[in-house]
Design a protein around this motif. Structure first.
Motif, short mmCIF file in Angstrom:
data_model
loop_
_atom_site.label_atom_id
_atom_site.label_comp_id
_atom_site.label_asym_id
_atom_site.label_seq_id
_atom_site.Cartn_x
_atom_site.Cartn_y
_atom_site.Cartn_z
N ASP A 75 -0.61 -9.42 1.20
CA ASP A 75 -0.44 -8.54 2.35
C ASP A 75 0.21 -7.23 1.90
OD1 ASP A 75 1.44 -7.51 4.69
OD2 ASP A 75 -0.21 -8.61 5.61
N ALA A 76 -0.39 -6.10 2.28
CA ALA A 76 0.11 -4.80 1.86
C ALA A 76 1.48 -4.49 2.46
CB ALA A 76 -0.89 -3.71 2.22
N ASN A 77 1.71 -4.90 3.69
CA ASN A 77 3.01 -4.65 4.33
C ASN A 77 4.12 -5.42 3.64
OD1 ASN A 77 1.91 -2.91 6.30
ND2 ASN A 77 1.31 -4.67 7.56
N VAL A 78 3.83 -6.66 3.27
CA VAL A 78 4.82 -7.46 2.54
C VAL A 78 5.10 -6.81 1.19
CG1 VAL A 78 5.24 -9.70 1.44
CG2 VAL A 78 4.19 -9.59 3.71
N ALA A 79 4.06 -6.30 0.55
CA ALA A 79 4.23 -5.65 -0.76
C ALA A 79 5.14 -4.43 -0.66
CB ALA A 79 2.87 -5.25 -1.32
N LEU A 80 5.01 -3.65 0.41
CA LEU A 80 5.86 -2.47 0.58
C LEU A 80 7.32 -2.88 0.77
CD1 LEU A 80 6.11 0.58 0.87
CD2 LEU A 80 5.63 0.33 3.32
N GLU A 81 7.56 -3.88 1.59
CA GLU A 81 8.93 -4.35 1.79
C GLU A 81 9.51 -4.91 0.50
OE1 GLU A 81 10.74 -3.81 4.47
OE2 GLU A 81 8.98 -2.74 5.24
N ALA A 82 8.69 -5.55 -0.30
CA ALA A 82 9.16 -6.08 -1.58
C ALA A 82 9.57 -4.94 -2.51
CB ALA A 82 8.06 -6.92 -2.23
N PHE A 83 8.85 -3.84 -2.45
CA PHE A 83 9.22 -2.69 -3.26
C PHE A 83 10.59 -2.15 -2.86
CE2 PHE A 83 8.94 2.05 -3.76
CZ PHE A 83 9.10 2.06 -5.13
N PHE A 84 10.80 -2.00 -1.55
CA PHE A 84 12.09 -1.50 -1.08
C PHE A 84 13.23 -2.44 -1.49
CE2 PHE A 84 9.66 0.62 2.61
CZ PHE A 84 9.40 1.74 1.82
N ALA A 85 12.92 -3.72 -1.61
CA ALA A 85 13.93 -4.71 -1.99
C ALA A 85 14.13 -4.80 -3.50
CB ALA A 85 13.54 -6.07 -1.43
N GLY A 86 13.38 -3.98 -4.26
CA GLY A 86 13.55 -3.96 -5.71
C GLY A 86 12.76 -5.01 -6.45
N GLU A 87 11.73 -5.60 -5.82
CA GLU A 87 10.95 -6.64 -6.47
C GLU A 87 9.99 -6.09 -7.52
OE1 GLU A 87 11.24 -9.99 -6.08
OE2 GLU A 87 13.01 -9.49 -4.91
N TYR A 88 9.64 -4.83 -7.42
CA TYR A 88 8.89 -4.17 -8.49
C TYR A 88 9.32 -2.71 -8.56
CZ TYR A 88 5.57 -3.00 -4.68
OH TYR A 88 4.99 -2.58 -3.52
N ASP A 89 8.86 -2.00 -9.60
CA ASP A 89 9.52 -0.75 -10.00
C ASP A 89 8.82 0.54 -9.60
OD1 ASP A 89 11.67 -2.04 -11.40
OD2 ASP A 89 10.24 -2.52 -12.99
N VAL A 90 7.52 0.56 -9.58
CA VAL A 90 6.79 1.80 -9.35
C VAL A 90 5.68 1.54 -8.35
CG1 VAL A 90 5.49 3.71 -10.39
CG2 VAL A 90 7.26 2.54 -11.72
N ARG A 91 5.48 2.51 -7.46
CA ARG A 91 4.43 2.37 -6.45
C ARG A 91 3.69 3.69 -6.33
NH1 ARG A 91 3.24 -0.96 -1.90
NH2 ARG A 91 2.25 0.23 -0.24
N LEU A 92 2.39 3.64 -6.53
CA LEU A 92 1.50 4.78 -6.26
C LEU A 92 0.99 4.62 -4.84
CD1 LEU A 92 -0.61 5.26 -9.50
CD2 LEU A 92 0.37 7.12 -8.18
N GLU A 93 1.40 5.51 -3.95
CA GLU A 93 1.05 5.35 -2.54
C GLU A 93 -0.24 6.10 -2.22
OE1 GLU A 93 0.53 3.87 0.49
OE2 GLU A 93 2.63 3.37 0.03
N SER A 94 -1.18 5.41 -1.60
CA SER A 94 -2.46 6.01 -1.26
C SER A 94 -2.61 6.27 0.23
CB SER A 94 -3.61 5.10 -1.73
OG SER A 94 -3.51 3.83 -1.10
N ILE A 95 -1.65 5.83 1.03
CA ILE A 95 -1.76 5.97 2.48
C ILE A 95 -0.79 7.03 2.97
CG2 ILE A 95 -1.56 4.78 4.70
CD1 ILE A 95 -2.26 2.19 3.25
N ALA A 96 -1.33 8.14 3.48
CA ALA A 96 -0.52 9.29 3.86
C ALA A 96 0.49 8.94 4.95
CB ALA A 96 -1.42 10.43 4.32
N LYS A 97 0.07 8.17 5.94
CA LYS A 97 0.96 7.85 7.05
C LYS A 97 2.17 7.05 6.57
CE LYS A 97 1.05 6.00 11.75
NZ LYS A 97 0.26 5.40 12.85
N LEU A 98 1.94 6.10 5.68
CA LEU A 98 3.05 5.32 5.13
C LEU A 98 4.00 6.23 4.36
CD1 LEU A 98 1.75 1.89 3.71
CD2 LEU A 98 3.42 2.29 5.53
N TRP A 99 3.44 7.14 3.59
CA TRP A 99 4.26 8.04 2.78
C TRP A 99 5.17 8.90 3.67
CZ3 TRP A 99 5.54 8.07 -2.11
CH2 TRP A 99 6.03 9.24 -2.72
N GLU A 100 4.64 9.33 4.80
CA GLU A 100 5.40 10.20 5.69
C GLU A 100 6.38 9.45 6.58
OE1 GLU A 100 5.44 13.41 5.60
OE2 GLU A 100 3.82 13.64 4.14
N THR A 101 6.03 8.25 6.98
CA THR A 101 6.86 7.57 7.98
C THR A 101 7.44 6.24 7.51
OG1 THR A 101 4.96 6.37 8.94
CG2 THR A 101 5.44 8.57 9.82
#
Length: 616
Positions: A279-305
């Motif tokens: 799940d992409a949403n779970v993956a984003l929350e995992a990033f914020f929690a420090g579960e992985y180190d680098v994220r290339l964001e392809s979704i403009a709305k997510l990047w902004e909000t």
């Protein structure tokens, strides 16, 4: 001509031949035509940027510290570590062309010039002026991870195997090779069908080399998917696999290539780990929690909000937009013209008017995207204005066999005012469909009055993020009498369906480089249209396109290459094979604070796994 030269040589220089001293055509030709000088690098046009004495690439930090782990993420799953065959979904970190974590290629491309290759497994390249063949001299220090030397036999075996058993891509990419032979244990020679393919020596240099002695063992079947870590030659080994969930690569401390100038400042992490998320949403929350180190964001709305987590605001995660000059290629709704519903060009042209990019861009991307208008977007290969000069001459040769609009109209995707009121475009779409003989039926769906073709189709994709862009498009289609649906399927099923051409429409990208060539056959060639696993997703069968693709491949100069790419671009655009979407001129990268990068990045690739490092 060679025979005439040989006879002339004998006539002018008679010899007393004996059994030990026989004059042959080969020895005479060597006398007349000197052997090419072995070079450390080769450029497709012009000369390589880096001289023979270069110490490192400009986009690396040669003093980058080694150590630590880089954790990355992927969406979906995997079931194979063999990226060279059609079967299976390969794990992250493995590509089928060029270098990856596990394997090396004969030479390596630099990413701060159009197309140049520098010695890697091969310490040098030999290329005659007529480019009728190419030879590579293998480094004596190049070894497999088991300590066995890499030989010319490995290269020959690799080429023959991928051509016979590998992905259909290879047959297109290397189709102009007539023979490959090991002339010595450390020298391999490729002979070409004709000498006009300027790119072919370089794409041969990109070929990933595989270990013959490993794959010839009875227990290792090259044609089957497997999760058994194979033998490699690259900077990393596979350390651990959790099937479908994660793969970990460990840096090879005594790797034979670590001190080469092309590798200085690269491969800095001791471990690289890819964790898979469903799940992409779970993956984003995992990033914020420090579960992985680098994220290339392809979704403009997510990047902004969406990037407002505490780890962002308190500085633990750095958020950057880094401009690049990477050719954008074409991201689009791709028609599968094998399907009767899309075989009429009038239908393909009309449906584009139902996609309101301007409104969607404001609603879903904060107006940050640029509409794509070329198959070679964001490069000098993109056509613009009306055809002139050499490009016009090329197109004139095919007049009557290509759309007339290529001569008098500049292709522009339908535009709206962004208000959400797309009535003018929808009226245009309905008029085009009416003129083409598609009448509204009692159920509100248009059907062709003579052929009975019904305007009904399914859009499939593996990324649910496209749903918000696609549903308004479907709503507009319904208003003009076209019934469409959108279905998100899991990545493995999606890959299988795309490979089998089992779809009506999909959302896809046709990537391009600054130096297009042999891969264009796989995108557009008629012979690839029915070859499952090829990248002719659209199903194009056009002799004119075939001919122009060959001209691109055999272009003798950059100017000629650009002219033929412009011509191809116009023909594809005015054939309405796609509904163009958008591109973005920067990388959106977020990374943990202690993940560092070179001050200067390549404008083509951010090089996260190769040139970045973890601060001690």
């Amino acid at each position: 001509m060679r025979t005439i030269l040989f006879l002339l040589f004998i006539a002018l220089f008679p010899v007393q031949a004996c059994a030990e001293d026989v004059v042959t055509e080969e020895t005479v030709m060597k006398t007349i035509v000197p052997a090419p000088k072995a070079q450390h690098a080769v450029a497709m046009h012009g000369t390589p940027k880096y001289g023979e004495d270069f110490t490192h690439l400009d986009y690396v930090n040669p003093e980058a510290p080694k150590g630590g782990t880089l954790k990355m993420h992927e969406i979906g799953t995997f079931d194979s570590v063999n990226p060279f065959i059609v079967k299976g979904s390969p794990a992250a970190g493995l590509t089928f062309l060029g270098n990856n974590h596990l394997y090396e290629s004969l030479m390596e491309q630099s990413y701060d010039e159009p197309f140049s290759m520098y010695g890697l497994i091969a310490e040098s390249i030999e290329l005659p002026k007529d480019k009728g063949w190419v030879a590579f001299n293998i480094r004596k220090e190049a070894k497999w991870h088991d300590g066995t030397s890499i030989t010319a036999d490995d290269v020959v075996w690799t080429f023959n195997t991928i051509m016979e058993k590998g992905s259909p891509f290879f047959k297109a990419y290397y189709g102009d090779v007539s023979a490959v032979e090991a002339t010595s244990p450390s020298r391999v020679k490729f002979t070409f069908k004709h000498p006009d393919n300027a790119e072919l020596p370089l794409v041969i240099a990109q070929m990933t080399v595989l270990p013959k002695h490993y794959w010839e063992k009875p227990e290792n079947n090259f044609e089957e998917t497997s999760l058994a870590p194979p033998l490699g030659s690259g900077p990393y080994k596979i350390e651990k696999i959790v099937p479908g969930h994660s793969i970990i690569y460990a840096r090879v401390g005594d790797w034979w290539g670590k001190d080469l100038p092309i590798n200085k400042g690269k491969y800095n992490f001791d471990h690289i780990e890819y964790d898979y998320y469903r799940d992409a949403n779970v993956a984003l929350e995992a990033f914020f929690a420090g579960e992985y180190d680098v994220r290339l964001e392809s979704i403009a709305k997510l990047w902004e909000t969406g990037y407002n987590a505490p780890s962002i605001t308190d500085g633990r995660i750095i958020k950057e937009e880094i401009p690049h000059e990477r050719p954008a290629g074409m991201q689009a709704f791709l028609y599968n013209i094998r399907k009767p519903v899309f075989q009429d060009i009038a239908v393909r042209k009309a449906l584009a008017y139902a996609f309101d990019f301007e409104w969607s861009n404001k609603q879903f991307a904060f107006d940050s995207y640029t509409r794509t208008k070329s198959f070679f977007e964001n490069s000098d290969l993109a056509s613009n204005g009306l055809p002139q000069g050499k490009e016009r001459e090329i197109l004139e040769q095919f007049k009557g066999r290509i759309p007339d609009d290529v001569f008098g109209k500049v292709y522009t995707p339908p535009e709206s005012d962004g208000s959400g009121n797309n009535r003018a475009n929808l009226r245009t779409a309905m008029r085009l469909l009416e003129d083409a003989g598609y009448r509204l039926g009692p159920d509100g769906v248009r059907t062709h009055e003579k052929t009975g073709v019904r305007l009904e189709f399914e859009i499939v994709d593996a990324n649910p993020a496209f749903e918000r862009w696609t549903l308004p498009f479907i709503g507009n289609l319904e208003r003009i009498g076209v019934k469409a649906s959108f279905r998100v399927i899991d990545p493995a099923q999606y890959q299988n369906r795309i490979s089998d051409f089992d779809f009506d429409m999909t959302i896809g990208s046709i990537a391009q480089s600054e130096s297009p060539g042999n891969e264009q056959r796989d995108f557009w060639n008629s012979a690839k249209a029915d070859l499952k696993g090829s990248r002719n997703y659209i199903g194009i069968k056009d002799p004119v396109v075939d001919e122009i693709v060959e001209k691109i491949i055999n272009a003798s100069s950059r100017e000629e290459l650009v002219a033929y790419c412009h011509a191809l671009d116009r023909i594809l655009l005015h054939s309405y094979y796609v509904i163009p979407q958008w591109h973005f001129g920067s990388w959106r990268i977020a990374h943990q604070k202690d993940i560092k990068r070179p001050e200067t990045l390549s404008k083509i690739s951010p090089g996260i796994t190769t040139t970045w490092w973890r601060a001690p």
